[in-house]
Design a protein around this motif. Structure first.
Motif, PDB file in Angstrom:
ATOM      1  N   GLY A  45     -23.526 -21.296   3.336  1.00  0.00           N
ATOM      2  CA  GLY A  45     -23.952 -21.550   4.704  1.00  0.00           C
ATOM      3  C   GLY A  45     -24.231 -20.315   5.542  1.00  0.00           C
ATOM      4  N   ARG A  46     -23.897 -19.132   5.023  1.00  0.00           N
ATOM      5  CA  ARG A  46     -24.162 -17.908   5.782  1.00  0.00           C
ATOM      6  C   ARG A  46     -25.650 -17.583   5.753  1.00  0.00           C
ATOM      7  N   PRO A  47     -26.185 -17.069   6.862  1.00  0.00           N
ATOM      8  CA  PRO A  47     -27.602 -16.710   6.872  1.00  0.00           C
ATOM      9  C   PRO A  47     -27.851 -15.412   6.120  1.00  0.00           C
ATOM     10  N   HIS A  48     -29.072 -15.272   5.663  1.00  0.00           N
ATOM     11  CA  HIS A  48     -29.531 -14.039   5.016  1.00  0.00           C
ATOM     12  C   HIS A  48     -30.891 -13.710   5.605  1.00  0.00           C
ATOM     13  N   VAL A  49     -31.067 -12.478   6.079  1.00  0.00           N
ATOM     14  CA  VAL A  49     -32.323 -12.048   6.682  1.00  0.00           C
ATOM     15  C   VAL A  49     -32.801 -10.802   5.953  1.00  0.00           C
ATOM     16  N   ASP A  68     -34.035 -12.309  -8.978  1.00  0.00           N
ATOM     17  CA  ASP A  68     -32.621 -12.054  -8.713  1.00  0.00           C
ATOM     18  C   ASP A  68     -32.344 -11.610  -7.278  1.00  0.00           C
ATOM     19  N   GLU A  69     -33.374 -11.557  -6.429  1.00  0.00           N
ATOM     20  CA  GLU A  69     -33.153 -11.183  -5.036  1.00  0.00           C
ATOM     21  C   GLU A  69     -32.453 -12.325  -4.303  1.00  0.00           C
ATOM     22  N   GLN A  70     -31.689 -11.981  -3.268  1.00  0.00           N
ATOM     23  CA  GLN A  70     -30.890 -12.971  -2.562  1.00  0.00           C
ATOM     24  C   GLN A  70     -31.733 -14.112  -2.007  1.00  0.00           C
TER      25      GLN A  70
END
Length: 168
Positions: A45-49, A68-70
């Motif tokens: 649930g955490r955001p990734h920017v 394999d990138e987030q």
């Protein structure tokens, strides 16, 4: 989208004498932007920017990412994304926010058009070969390609502040 999206001005977040930003101006910002920021959601649930290069073509934003990138990992579970572009100047410019779902693009004819668009937009700095439904860098690395057809776009005009919403 012959007539363009439904355009609405949100007076709550706009100067009293501001007018809605024309779709053509917003589309031009999307076409010309050299850098976007993508927001995805991790499995917990955490955001990734993350910043990325992307192209606007045929009414969608297209971007690539390594397997394999987030962002690619996040998109396996949740396709909802937000892409933003604009400038960090307070008094002028137009900031644009695009909401939609990232869908994997694998059609080789479309990928070839996108590879050509990347090469043209960045004067040959980004060059891809198309194979097996993916992009390949000259160095041999594979990249997945995603397309985001917007469900909603917001344009924030600065100087004379305006908040324009485009619904698709």
């Amino acid at each position: 989208m012959i007539n363009g999206p439904v355009t609405k001005m949100d007076q709550r977040f706009s100067d009293p004498d501001a007018v809605a930003t024309e779709w053509e101006e917003t589309r031009h910002v999307l076409e010309a932007a050299e850098l976007f920021w993508i927001s995805t959601v991790r499995s917990d649930g955490r955001p990734h920017v993350s910043p990325l290069v992307a192209v606007w073509l045929d009414g969608a934003i297209h971007f690539s990412t390594g397997t394999d990138e987030q962002k690619a990992i996040n998109l396996r579970e949740n396709p909802h994304v937000i892409l933003t572009t604009g400038c960090n100047d307070w008094k002028e410019g137009l900031d644009v926010v695009v909401e939609g779902d990232a869908v994997r693009a694998t059609d080789e004819a479309m990928l070839a058009r996108l590879a050509e668009a990347w090469t043209k937009k960045w004067d040959g700095q980004w060059q891809f070969e198309v194979r097996n439904g993916s992009f390949y860098h000259k160095e041999g690395g594979m990249a997945l390609v995603f397309s985001v057809k917007p469900t909603k776009i917001l344009a924030f005009g600065k100087g004379k502040f305006s908040h324009t919403r485009y619904q698709f």
